[in-house]
Design an enzyme around this catalytic site. Structure first.
Site, PDB file in Angstrom:
ATOM      1  N   ASN A 153      -3.684  52.806  53.941  1.00  0.00           N
ATOM      2  CA  ASN A 153      -3.170  54.143  54.191  1.00  0.00           C
ATOM      3  C   ASN A 153      -1.881  54.148  55.005  1.00  0.00           C
ATOM      4  O   ASN A 153      -1.190  55.152  55.057  1.00  0.00           O
ATOM      5  CB  ASN A 153      -4.226  54.992  54.898  1.00  0.00           C
ATOM      6  CG  ASN A 153      -4.830  54.285  56.079  1.00  0.00           C
ATOM      7  OD1 ASN A 153      -5.444  53.223  55.932  1.00  0.00           O
ATOM      8  ND2 ASN A 153      -4.651  54.836  57.260  1.00  0.00           N
ATOM      9  N   GLN A 181      -7.052  55.883  49.176  1.00  0.00           N
ATOM     10  CA  GLN A 181      -5.625  55.995  48.859  1.00  0.00           C
ATOM     11  C   GLN A 181      -5.323  55.588  47.418  1.00  0.00           C
ATOM     12  O   GLN A 181      -4.244  55.878  46.905  1.00  0.00           O
ATOM     13  CB  GLN A 181      -4.796  55.105  49.796  1.00  0.00           C
ATOM     14  CG  GLN A 181      -4.768  55.558  51.234  1.00  0.00           C
ATOM     15  CD  GLN A 181      -3.981  56.836  51.458  1.00  0.00           C
ATOM     16  OE1 GLN A 181      -3.181  57.267  50.630  1.00  0.00           O
ATOM     17  NE2 GLN A 181      -4.219  57.465  52.599  1.00  0.00           N
ATOM     18  N   CYS A 328      -2.908  58.092  67.648  1.00  0.00           N
ATOM     19  CA  CYS A 328      -3.335  58.864  68.799  1.00  0.00           C
ATOM     20  C   CYS A 328      -4.850  58.873  68.849  1.00  0.00           C
ATOM     21  O   CYS A 328      -5.507  59.381  67.947  1.00  0.00           O
ATOM     22  CB  CYS A 328      -2.838  60.307  68.704  1.00  0.00           C
ATOM     23  SG  CYS A 328      -1.063  60.389  68.587  1.00  0.00           S
TER      24      CYS A 328
HETATM   25  C1  LIG Z   1      -7.810  59.429  54.365  1.00  0.00           C
HETATM   26  C2  LIG Z   1      -8.553  58.149  54.393  1.00  0.00           C
HETATM   27  C3  LIG Z   1      -9.881  58.076  54.817  1.00  0.00           C
HETATM   28  C4  LIG Z   1     -10.621  59.294  55.334  1.00  0.00           C
HETATM   29  O1  LIG Z   1     -10.909  60.158  54.286  1.00  0.00           O
HETATM   30  P1  LIG Z   1     -11.507  61.612  54.567  1.00  0.00           P
HETATM   31  O2  LIG Z   1     -11.860  62.109  53.220  1.00  0.00           O
HETATM   32  O3  LIG Z   1     -10.407  62.383  55.219  1.00  0.00           O
HETATM   33  O4  LIG Z   1     -12.691  61.456  55.447  1.00  0.00           O
HETATM   34  C5  LIG Z   1     -10.522  56.863  54.777  1.00  0.00           C
HETATM   35  N1  LIG Z   1      -9.888  55.756  54.363  1.00  0.00           N
HETATM   36  C6  LIG Z   1      -8.612  55.773  53.951  1.00  0.00           C
HETATM   37  C7  LIG Z   1      -7.975  54.523  53.473  1.00  0.00           C
HETATM   38  C8  LIG Z   1      -7.903  56.959  53.957  1.00  0.00           C
HETATM   39  O5  LIG Z   1      -6.630  56.989  53.575  1.00  0.00           O
END
Ligand SMILES: *Cc1c(COP(=O)(O)O)cnc(C)c1O
Length: 387
Positions: A153, A181, A328
């Site tokens: 991500n 992602q 953060c």
């Molecule tokens: C955004 C993300 C998450 C969290 O997903 P949510 O649906 O917001 O709980 C977990 N892992 C990765 C790699 C992400 O990009």
């Protein structure tokens, strides 16, 4: 006031108008509980969920029974990791993951350590890719799970999922991948990639927030999973709670759009990214983080040496919405654990920017952003040199 240009598509994406249209009837007239099988209100939402489940399963070459709806990828990761640990602890108590995983994978692992599990956090190479030999060496008799994300991500790096799956299959260890992602952006096939569990979410592909899924393999091998939410027994007992029909229908619609246009959309994002990267190299010091080609099309993560990260973010803020290389956690900020795992110093990690390009970005926006980033970095540099 004009809002800044949105280039933070790894954090979330806006809901696509077509997705919203698909969802609206299930907020209005078709509001029934899909578990209310005694009347029409339940039947219509039950059938909508069934169609969505089939579409989502088909898109990853799974069967509908293998899809467990969750509130998102965070919950899917928690269900996968804790659910496997609880179901298989008698076979072993060792888990392997990567240092660059999302906190929704790392933190459940840390939690399991407090319960007596052992976790190996594999380092990555300078380009962000896992070393397959190191992975194979880390496997032990008591390893029950390998959890390695499909695409990162922060730096967008895409791991060699099929090769990882093959190694796990050869050693008869379950393989989970956080594909939050990757879903909709690159082809995913749980069969050819030997994936046993896969976490998905809708809001990174223009679906609504608050909906995701966990794929759980049912054959060759059949994966057991200890539920983490107990209650009404929905999702074959694997995840209780009333199904959220509008979000589920929207999730399937978002995925359908993403996959139907995958090649062209990713090509367009890639062109914008290349354009941005080319422009940023007008600066004499700029570093690309993560593998140059083995990454998501819409991802560009760069560091600007000798710049203060917080000053840069302040300068960028009015024009472009991006994320920085700091994480953060409550009041404290820390340098990104992903960038430091690549070997970046804390200063360089702070002075990093993640650009997340998506469906609604234009070449004009990229030009505006490039102009502004270049001007901001130059101005900050001349200031530090003066004083
Ligand atoms: C955004 C993300 C998450 C969290 O997903 P949510 O649906 O917001 O709980 C977990 N892992 C990765 C790699 C992400 O990009």
């Amino acid at each position: 006031m004009q809002k800044p240009i949105y280039l933070d598509c790894h954090a979330t994406t806006p809901v696509d108008e077509r997705v919203l249209e698909a969802m609206l009837p299930y907020f209005r007239e078709a509001f029934g509980n899909p578990a209310s099988v005694g009347h029409l209100y339940g039947w219509e939402t039950e059938s909508a969920v069934k169609l969505a489940r089939e579409a989502i399963a088909n898109s990853i070459n799974a069967t509908p029974e293998e899809i467990v709806f969750t509130s998102g990828a965070t919950e899917a990761n928690n269900l996968a990791i804790k659910g496997i640990a609880e179901a298989y602890h008698q076979s072993g108590r060792h888990i392997i993951t990567l240092q660059t995983e999302h906190s929704a994978v790392l933190d459940p692992c840390v939690y399991l350590q407090s319960l007596g599990f052992e976790v190996t956090y594999l380092p990555v190479q300078k380009d962000g890719l896992v070393n397959l030999e190191a992975l194979e060496k880390a496997l032990r008799e008591d390893t029950i799970l390998v959890s390695i994300m499909t695409a990162n991500n922060e730096i967008g790096v895409i791991q060699p999922i099929q090769a990882i799956g093959q190694i796990c299959r050869d050693h008869q260890v379950l393989f989970h991948t956080d594909a939050a992602q990757a879903i909709g952006k690159i082809p995913l096939d749980v069969e050819s990639m030997h994936i046993d569990l896969m976490s998905l979410t809708a809001h990174k592909i223009y679906g609504a927030k608050g909906i995701g899924a966990l794929y759980v393999r049912r054959r060759n091998p059949r994966v057991n999973l200890a539920p983490q939410l107990h209650g009404g027994g929905q999702e074959r007992g694997r995840r209780s709670g009333t199904l959220y029909t509008p979000q589920i229908v929207g999730f399937a619609k978002a995925l359908e759009i993403a996959i139907a246009n995958q090649a062209t959309e990713q090509q367009a994002a890639l062109q914008l990214r290349e354009q941005l990267w080319q422009r940023l190299q007008e600066l004499d010091q700029v570093i690309l983080n993560g593998h140059s080609t083995q990454r998501l099309a819409g991802n560009l993560n760069v560091s600007f040496p000798n710049i203060k990260g917080n000053a840069l973010m302040l300068a960028l803020n009015p024009v472009v919405a991006v994320s920085s290389g700091s994480a953060c956690s409550s009041a404290k900020t820390a340098p990104s654990h992903v960038l430091t795992a690549l070997g970046l110093s804390p200063e360089l990690a702070y002075a990093s920017v993640r650009f997340g390009i998506g469906r609604f970005n234009t070449i004009e926006q990229i030009k505006t952003v490039a102009d502004h980033v270049i001007a901001s970095v130059r101005s900050l540099k001349s200031k530090t040199q003066q004083g």
